[in-house]
Scaffold this active site. Structure first.
Site, PDB file in Angstrom:
ATOM      1  N   ARG A   1       0.693  -1.194  -0.211  1.00  0.00           N
ATOM      2  CA  ARG A   1       0.352   0.058   0.197  1.00  0.00           C
ATOM      3  C   ARG A   1       1.034   1.455  -0.414  1.00  0.00           C
ATOM      4  NH1 ARG A   1      -3.950  -0.989   4.069  1.00  0.00           N
ATOM      5  NH2 ARG A   1      -1.993   0.448   5.733  1.00  0.00           N
TER       6      ARG A   1
ATOM      7  N   TYR B   1     -12.291  23.502 -10.832  1.00  0.00           N
ATOM      8  CA  TYR B   1     -13.075  22.062 -10.893  1.00  0.00           C
ATOM      9  C   TYR B   1     -14.824  22.093 -10.110  1.00  0.00           C
ATOM     10  CZ  TYR B   1     -13.163  16.933 -12.588  1.00  0.00           C
ATOM     11  OH  TYR B   1     -13.563  15.952 -12.697  1.00  0.00           O
TER      12      TYR B   1
HETATM   13  C1  LIG Z   1     -10.747  16.507 -14.651  1.00  0.00           C
HETATM   14  C2  LIG Z   1      -9.961  17.022 -13.527  1.00  0.00           C
HETATM   15  C3  LIG Z   1      -9.757  16.658 -12.207  1.00  0.00           C
HETATM   16  C4  LIG Z   1     -10.232  15.602 -11.637  1.00  0.00           C
HETATM   17  O1  LIG Z   1      -9.804  14.041 -12.935  1.00  0.00           O
HETATM   18  P1  LIG Z   1     -10.207  12.905 -12.383  1.00  0.00           P
HETATM   19  O2  LIG Z   1      -8.923  11.486 -12.574  1.00  0.00           O
HETATM   20  O3  LIG Z   1     -10.989  12.318 -13.163  1.00  0.00           O
HETATM   21  O4  LIG Z   1     -10.789  12.379 -11.049  1.00  0.00           O
HETATM   22  C5  LIG Z   1      -9.203  17.694 -11.623  1.00  0.00           C
HETATM   23  N1  LIG Z   1      -9.079  18.744 -11.750  1.00  0.00           N
HETATM   24  C6  LIG Z   1      -9.199  19.717 -12.786  1.00  0.00           C
HETATM   25  C7  LIG Z   1      -8.660  20.613 -13.369  1.00  0.00           C
HETATM   26  C8  LIG Z   1      -9.396  18.224 -14.198  1.00  0.00           C
HETATM   27  O5  LIG Z   1      -9.515  18.686 -15.133  1.00  0.00           O
END
Ligand SMILES: *Cc1c(COP(=O)(O)O)cnc(C)c1O
Length: 396
Positions: free
Chosen positions: A64, A117
């Site tokens: 882990r 995001y």
């Molecule tokens: C897509 C995205 C995330 C999240 O990534 P995932 O792997 O889909 O969880 C975080 N921050 C930004 C700016 C993103 O575009």
């Protein structure tokens, strides 16, 4: 100009992409670090086990905490971000949420830029509030003015530049200076530029987060996150990640390592095609605004030029107000742009966003926002497809 120290320590990013986190001599000469699948790591003897810290090559005493595959990616990303160390997470969102939780406790004040995001926002508004964190948003272009919103109990400032959808550029050094003066930690979501074109830690950020799902993996075939910290922030980040049991599957980590090797050439193409598409839409009669920080007319262009080494293939356009049915027609006519979430893969995408959620700043546009990811197809084909779809949908 880079300091003597910088030039001697840091190799060119294109060289680092090829050699970082890669030690063929350790793996029988094989060029790529193999996929290590494993939970248990056997001790050589009772004595070794009793000594506690076995010499497992720095991987700890349980799968882990990492293995040669995860450590290869972590050390490569840490080098590219010019950080102390990095930690993998099973998704980009997981890297964001666990970095936030690593530094926050009940009663703390958290400042978030208004264009982060969406799911990061949702996490703060639902989970963090439930755990007693005081969540507040601020105007992304506030700059040094963020001073007015910092409080004695502000523990974290979480930012993203450019902001999701709206593409506003933040004055990161100004925000980091103000935050540090009040003892707050600065976390930045660096997914758009990737560590190739933006080095947040050099500008005062404490932890840089990557949705590796996007450009690092680069082929839309795995979900992954990585957080890179300064030496000072590292113990708290890794301690919390381990306490939560955070890890990532070795096959996904391998795909990120594989993607990383071509990030340089891919990103240059995404950048070039993105700029070309954006410029071609600047004076389009159906377009209200083109939001791309590498365009001279963008309000954040000067800061982008000062702080960034390049642009990726993601930008937004705001169409002039149109009926929903007309917008639907645009998407029906697009042949080469897929309609779906995420970005950063080799393929082009277009996403109807509508109106981005803002609670601490004005959204000045009236029409619907469409986010575009310029993929690696022929740029002229993409341009033709986009303009033909707009033309077909909007013709009387
Ligand atoms: C897509 C995205 C995330 C999240 O990534 P995932 O792997 O889909 O969880 C975080 N921050 C930004 C700016 C993103 O575009």
């Amino acid at each position: 100009m880079p300091s003597a120290d910088e030039t001697s320590v840091h190799r060119h990013a294109d060289t680092a992409l090829i050699h970082a986190g890669r030690t063929p001599a350790v793996f029988g000469g094989f060029v790529n670090t193999p996929v290590y699948r494993g939970s248990t790591i056997l001790a050589e003897s009772f004595d070794e086990w009793e000594r506690g810290k076995r010499d497992s090559g720095g991987y700890g005493d349980y799968g882990r905490f990492g293995n040669p595959t995860t450590c290869a990616l972590e050390s490569a990303v840490a080098e590219l971000e010019r950080g102390y160390r990095a930690q993998v997470f099973p998704s980009g969102l997981s890297a964001c949420t666990h970095t936030l939780t690593a530094f926050l406790k009940s009663g703390d004040h958290l400042l978030i830029s208004d264009s982060v995001y969406g799911p990061t926002r949702t996490f703060a508004d639902s989970v963090l509030k439930r755990f007693g964190v005081d969540v507040e948003y601020f105007d992304p272009i506030v700059g040094p003015g963020i001073r007015m919103q910092l409080r004695a109990n502000t523990r974290v400032v979480f930012i993203e530049s450019p902001g999701s959808h709206s593409m506003d550029i933040l004055d990161v050094p100004a925000i980091a200076d103000a935050a540090h003066a009040r003892g707050a930690v600065v976390i930045l979501d660096n997914s758009w530029a990737s560590p190739l074109y933006f080095k947040p830690l050099a500008l005062g950020v404490d932890v840089s987060v990557q949705a590796a799902t996007k450009y690092l993996v680069g082929h839309s075939d795995a979900l992954l996150g990585v957080a890179t910290a300064t030496e000072r922030a590292w113990p708290q980040l890794v301690g919390s990640a381990h306490a939560f049991g955070e890890t990532a599957g070795p096959d996904d980590v391998y795909l990120a390592l594989r993607g990383l090797r071509t990030l340089g050439v891919r990103l240059r193409q995404h950048w070039q095609t993105g700029i070309m598409l954006a410029e071609s839409l600047l004076n389009h009669p159906a377009v209200e605004a083109v939001l791309h920080p590498a365009l001279p007319g963008h309000p954040g262009h000067d800061i982008w030029k000062r702080d960034f080494g390049g642009a990726s293939g993601l930008f937004s356009i705001v169409l002039k107000p149109i009926e929903g049915a007309t917008l639907a027609k645009v998407f029906r006519h697009l042949q080469l742009f897929g309609l779906g979430l995420s970005w950063g893969g080799y393929e082009s995408l277009a996403l109807p966003v509508g109106r981005p959620l803002r609670t601490a700043s004005e959204w000045p546009y009236k029409g619907p926002l469409v986010r575009i990811h310029a993929g690696l197809e022929d740029p002229q084909d993409l341009m033709q497809d986009l303009h033909a779809a707009l033309h077909q949908a909007l013709k009387k």
